[in-house]
Design a protein around this motif. Structure first.
Motif, PDB file in Angstrom:
ATOM      1  N   HIS A  71       0.835  -1.196   0.000  1.00 22.22           N
ATOM      2  CA  HIS A  71       0.000   0.000   0.000  1.00 22.22           C
ATOM      3  C   HIS A  71       0.873   1.250   0.000  1.00 22.22           C
ATOM      4  N   VAL A  75      -0.083   2.230  -3.667  1.00 17.19           N
ATOM      5  CA  VAL A  75      -1.397   2.850  -3.586  1.00 17.19           C
ATOM      6  C   VAL A  75      -1.323   4.298  -3.105  1.00 17.19           C
ATOM      7  N   ALA A 109      -4.032  -2.777  -5.886  1.00 20.27           N
ATOM      8  CA  ALA A 109      -5.141  -2.113  -5.203  1.00 20.27           C
ATOM      9  C   ALA A 109      -6.330  -3.061  -5.039  1.00 20.27           C
ATOM     10  N   LEU A 112      -5.528  -5.587  -2.275  1.00 24.30           N
ATOM     11  CA  LEU A 112      -5.534  -4.999  -0.937  1.00 24.30           C
ATOM     12  C   LEU A 112      -6.939  -4.678  -0.466  1.00 24.30           C
ATOM     13  N   GLU A 118      -7.411   1.170   4.091  1.00 28.36           N
ATOM     14  CA  GLU A 118      -6.041   1.671   4.246  1.00 28.36           C
ATOM     15  C   GLU A 118      -5.587   1.684   5.703  1.00 28.36           C
TER      16      GLU A 118
END
Length: 240
Positions: A71, A75, A109, A112, A118
């Motif tokens: 991430h 991301v 993405a 995840l 997040e």
């Protein structure tokens, strides 16, 4: 790098044994398993109980630090724009770099999203770093006086977290709170990478306007060539 224990000095040294394979090895645990099969087994002197603890810690690292790091790298918009994308642009041919980076970012993405939002991913990564700091304590390695595969696995993640230039990185902030982890990384970095130098290409990424222009020109040329082939223009030219 594979850690080895030297009998003469009792210290860890680094090496990269040559490995030939016709398959793709994609995860850290699979890489370590393959190296063990090739004779690089650091865990042979440990007990069965220690092996179980090693496996549990390795799985924890893979299931928490990997998503948090992915991430952070792929991301998080600022990190991706300022660092990840330029790295890919410098390493991959220009025509392929844009769509490869975008495709892989979208894939990461999507993966995840299945693991949580997040904040959840980053919180788990931070908790993993806290667990590693407690587990290491004042020991030279995670399981006593000898390095094991867990040390190799954790080192790969911690060096990325510590040395990366990402401005938006809660993992780096948490890492800096644990001097024992940083000292451990510094020690192994000196042992494994002393004198190692890397060179990076200096190609500067194109701005978004230039990339869109080049993409538009490429699409237009492709359409023109396809249309010419469709109406048989090349055959007419050759025939005449």
């Amino acid at each position: 790098p594979v850690l080895q224990e030297t009998e003469a000095e009792g210290t860890a040294v680094g090496g990269q044994p040559p490995t030939t394979t016709t398959t793709t090895t994609t995860t850290s645990l699979r890489i370590l398993a393959r190296l063990r099969a090739k004779g690089s087994n650091l865990d042979q002197s440990f007990s069965a109980a220690q092996h179980a603890d090693m496996l549990a810690l390795a799985v924890l690292v893979e299931q928490t630090l990997w998503p948090a790091w992915q991430h952070t790298m792929w991301v998080a918009s600022e990190n991706y724009t300022c660092h990840t994308w330029p790295w890919i642009y410098n390493a991959v041919p220009m025509i392929q770099s844009h769509w490869r980076a975008r495709s892989y970012r979208n894939l990461i993405a999507q993966r995840l999203e299945l693991l949580g939002n997040e904040q959840h991913l980053l919180d788990r990564g931070v908790h993993c770093l806290q667990t590693l700091a407690v587990r290491l304590g004042d020991n030279p390695y995670f399981f006593g006086d000898k390095p094991c595969t867990v040390d190799a696995l954790v080192l790969g993640y911690l060096l990325c977290i510590w040395r990366s230039p990402f401005a938006t990185s809660p993992l780096r902030v948490e890492f800096e709170k644990h001097p024992n982890l940083k000292k451990w990384c510094q020690k192994l970095e000196r042992l494994l990478f002393a004198g190692h130098k890397t060179t990076r290409p200096t190609r500067v990424p194109l701005d978004e306007a230039t990339k869109r222009t080049m993409l538009s020109v490429g699409v237009a040329v492709t359409c023109m060539v396809a249309y010419a082939a469709l109406i048989g223009l090349p055959r007419r030219i050759i025939g005449s």
